[in-house]
Design a protein around this motif. Structure first.
Motif, PDB file in Angstrom:
ATOM      1  N   GLY A   1     -75.730  -0.500  38.112  1.00  0.00           N
ATOM      2  CA  GLY A   1     -76.941   0.682  38.475  1.00  0.00           C
ATOM      3  C   GLY A   1     -78.299   0.099  38.159  1.00  0.00           C
ATOM      4  O   GLY A   1     -79.245   0.867  38.602  1.00  0.00           O
ATOM      5  N   PHE A   2     -78.435  -0.721  37.174  1.00  0.00           N
ATOM      6  CA  PHE A   2     -79.762  -1.123  36.762  1.00  0.00           C
ATOM      7  C   PHE A   2     -80.282  -2.091  37.826  1.00  0.00           C
ATOM      8  O   PHE A   2     -81.370  -2.521  37.461  1.00  0.00           O
ATOM      9  CB  PHE A   2     -79.631  -1.989  35.497  1.00  0.00           C
ATOM     10  CG  PHE A   2     -79.299  -1.250  34.161  1.00  0.00           C
ATOM     11  CD1 PHE A   2     -80.188  -0.535  33.309  1.00  0.00           C
ATOM     12  CD2 PHE A   2     -77.938  -0.867  33.942  1.00  0.00           C
ATOM     13  CE1 PHE A   2     -80.073   0.184  32.324  1.00  0.00           C
ATOM     14  CE2 PHE A   2     -77.726  -0.026  32.808  1.00  0.00           C
ATOM     15  CZ  PHE A   2     -78.734   0.627  32.050  1.00  0.00           C
ATOM     16  N   LEU A   3     -79.695  -2.266  38.710  1.00  0.00           N
ATOM     17  CA  LEU A   3     -80.075  -3.581  39.812  1.00  0.00           C
ATOM     18  C   LEU A   3     -80.067  -3.199  41.281  1.00  0.00           C
ATOM     19  O   LEU A   3     -79.853  -3.898  42.221  1.00  0.00           O
ATOM     20  CB  LEU A   3     -79.087  -4.687  39.394  1.00  0.00           C
ATOM     21  CG  LEU A   3     -78.951  -5.295  37.913  1.00  0.00           C
ATOM     22  CD1 LEU A   3     -77.980  -6.236  37.735  1.00  0.00           C
ATOM     23  CD2 LEU A   3     -80.535  -5.507  37.443  1.00  0.00           C
ATOM     24  N   THR A   4     -80.424  -1.700  41.565  1.00  0.00           N
ATOM     25  CA  THR A   4     -80.152  -1.468  42.899  1.00  0.00           C
ATOM     26  C   THR A   4     -81.355  -2.083  43.681  1.00  0.00           C
ATOM     27  O   THR A   4     -82.369  -2.392  43.081  1.00  0.00           O
ATOM     28  CB  THR A   4     -80.407   0.338  42.976  1.00  0.00           C
ATOM     29  OG1 THR A   4     -81.436   0.637  42.533  1.00  0.00           O
ATOM     30  CG2 THR A   4     -79.430   0.956  42.553  1.00  0.00           C
ATOM     31  N   ASP A   5     -81.462  -2.374  44.995  1.00  0.00           N
ATOM     32  CA  ASP A   5     -82.284  -2.655  45.689  1.00  0.00           C
ATOM     33  C   ASP A   5     -83.682  -1.968  45.578  1.00  0.00           C
ATOM     34  O   ASP A   5     -84.968  -2.417  45.598  1.00  0.00           O
ATOM     35  CB  ASP A   5     -82.142  -2.625  47.258  1.00  0.00           C
ATOM     36  CG  ASP A   5     -81.360  -4.050  47.498  1.00  0.00           C
ATOM     37  OD1 ASP A   5     -80.822  -4.815  46.630  1.00  0.00           O
ATOM     38  OD2 ASP A   5     -81.059  -4.454  48.792  1.00  0.00           O
TER      39      ASP A   5
END
Length: 406
Positions: A237-241
């Motif tokens: 969730g910290f790393l969405t596009d």
């Protein structure tokens, strides 16, 4: 394999490709578009989280009722609802209304297709092939999903092109893009109408009815897998596009068209990695493939904020993306292998539901951390969380093999 299941696999793969085409496009431009129209980092994170929360609710309903309502009808309904997300973005409502529509239309800002349709298709596909082909078929399915996502990401420069060459305003070009996204979902709905009865679940006995009876083995394994996948999704969730593209945009002042090229490359690497995962799983097993590829990918990611230049940041990021998706078809295949065929919709729905919930939590936290703590905090926290997940997964399941590995 009879012709009908093969045809159903083709339709499902085509729908997944088109769905991911739209999701890949929105994943890159969503954060930048909302920033351009005046939304803060916190608001952007909340919009992404609202869409994931809506996806989580839809996935829960799919888990409990899709087999009873009909898998084909469920896929049609989900596609029609999702088309509303593009229409909502085209008219740029105020934040409270945008949050509501993002929730109701399951707006996906992750850049990867993690919809309720995606969860349901994972329950359908393993039943359309023998065990020996299960991982390969899921791998090809994910290849097409990431292939669609890569082309969608490449389209992130369309607003700039429309503005420059057709004299369309920036907001007008974005509206055209989001209406096109809605149109893709309507085509997906049409494809779902063509699926055969082979996609529907067959109950073990007539007396079983539509109660969700769960085998004792499943009651033990499924909660453990769900808890671990939740931890992984929290880090994801910290790393969405949307947020990573926003990070590159602000950190290195990279324009949308260049970000589109970057994320096109990202999704191409993701797509190719699925086939590598299926090949590797045949040799070292599903769990080993998940862990031994995912762990180094997280370490590459945690190094990105310390890169001295945009070029080095891209190199590290692409190294991460070449490995990070190799656990996807193997994870899906492993879940399907651990449960009975009539439990697959439930198992896929439960695990994807948990992932979407914790993706939403992570996304909301990421925007807040970006604004009040450190702009690079999401990359470090997300990567670190995924390292912990890999270690726990290996320790818990390295001895539990899929049937074809025994």
């Amino acid at each position: 394999m009879p012709a009908q299941p093969r045809r159903d696999r083709i339709l499902i793969n085509a729908a997944g490709f088109l769905r991911s085409l739209g999701v890949g496009l929105v994943g890159v431009v969503l954060g930048i578009y909302l920033f351009r129209v005046g939304f803060s980092s916190v608001s952007i994170g909340l919009v992404v989280a609202a869409g994931l929360a809506g996806t989580a609710l839809a996935t829960l309903l799919v888990s409990l009722f899709a087999d009873r309502f009909g898998r084909r009808q469920t896929l049609i309904l989900l596609a029609i609802l999702s088309a509303g997300g593009g229409i909502a973005l085209a008219f740029t409502p105020i934040l409270p209304l945008l949050l509501l529509t993002a929730f109701l239309t399951m707006l996906n800002g992750t850049g990867s297709d993690r919809s309720a349709s995606y969860a349901l298709e994972q329950g359908i596909l393993p039943g359309l092939a023998p065990d020996a082909r299960r991982t390969w078929n899921l791998a090809w399915y994910n290849v097409l999903l990431d292939g669609g996502g890569s082309l969608g990401a490449l389209g992130a420069g369309l607003p700039i092109l429309l503005q420059r060459h057709l004299q369309v305003s920036m907001l007008g070009s974005y509206r055209s893009l989001f209406l096109g996204y809605a149109g893709l979902w309507l085509v997906v709905a049409v494809l779902a109408t063509l699926l055969s009865p082979a996609v529907e679940v067959v109950r073990a006995s007539q007396s079983e009815g539509w109660r969700h009876t769960v085998a004792p083995h499943t009651r033990i394994v499924l909660p453990k897998l769900t808890a671990l996948f939740s931890l992984d999704a929290f880090g994801g969730g910290f790393l969405t596009d949307a947020l990573v593209a926003y990070w590159f945009f602000r950190r290195f002042n990279i324009p949308e068209q260049d970000l589109g090229l970057l994320f096109f490359g990202v999704h191409v690497l993701n797509a190719l990695s699925h086939l590598g995962a299926a090949w590797l799983a045949r040799r070292i097993g599903l769990v080993n493939t998940m862990v031994f590829t995912h762990l180094p990918s997280s370490l590459f990611l945690m190094a990105v904020p310390f890169a001295p230049s945009f070029r080095w940041a891209v190199v590290l990021f692409l190294c991460r993306e070449a490995l990070v998706e190799m656990d996807v078809p193997t994870r899906q295949s492993y879940v399907a292998a651990m449960v009975r065929p009539e439990e697959r919709t439930l198992a896929s729905g439960v695990t994807n539901l948990a992932r979407n919930v914790f993706w939403g939590v992570g996304s909301a936290a990421a925007g807040l951390l970006m604004q009040v703590f450190s702009f690079s905090a999401p990359l470090l926290i997300g990567g670190g969380t995924k390292v912990v997940y890999d270690v726990l997964l290996y320790g818990s399941f390295r001895g539990l093999k899929a049937p074809e590995e025994r």
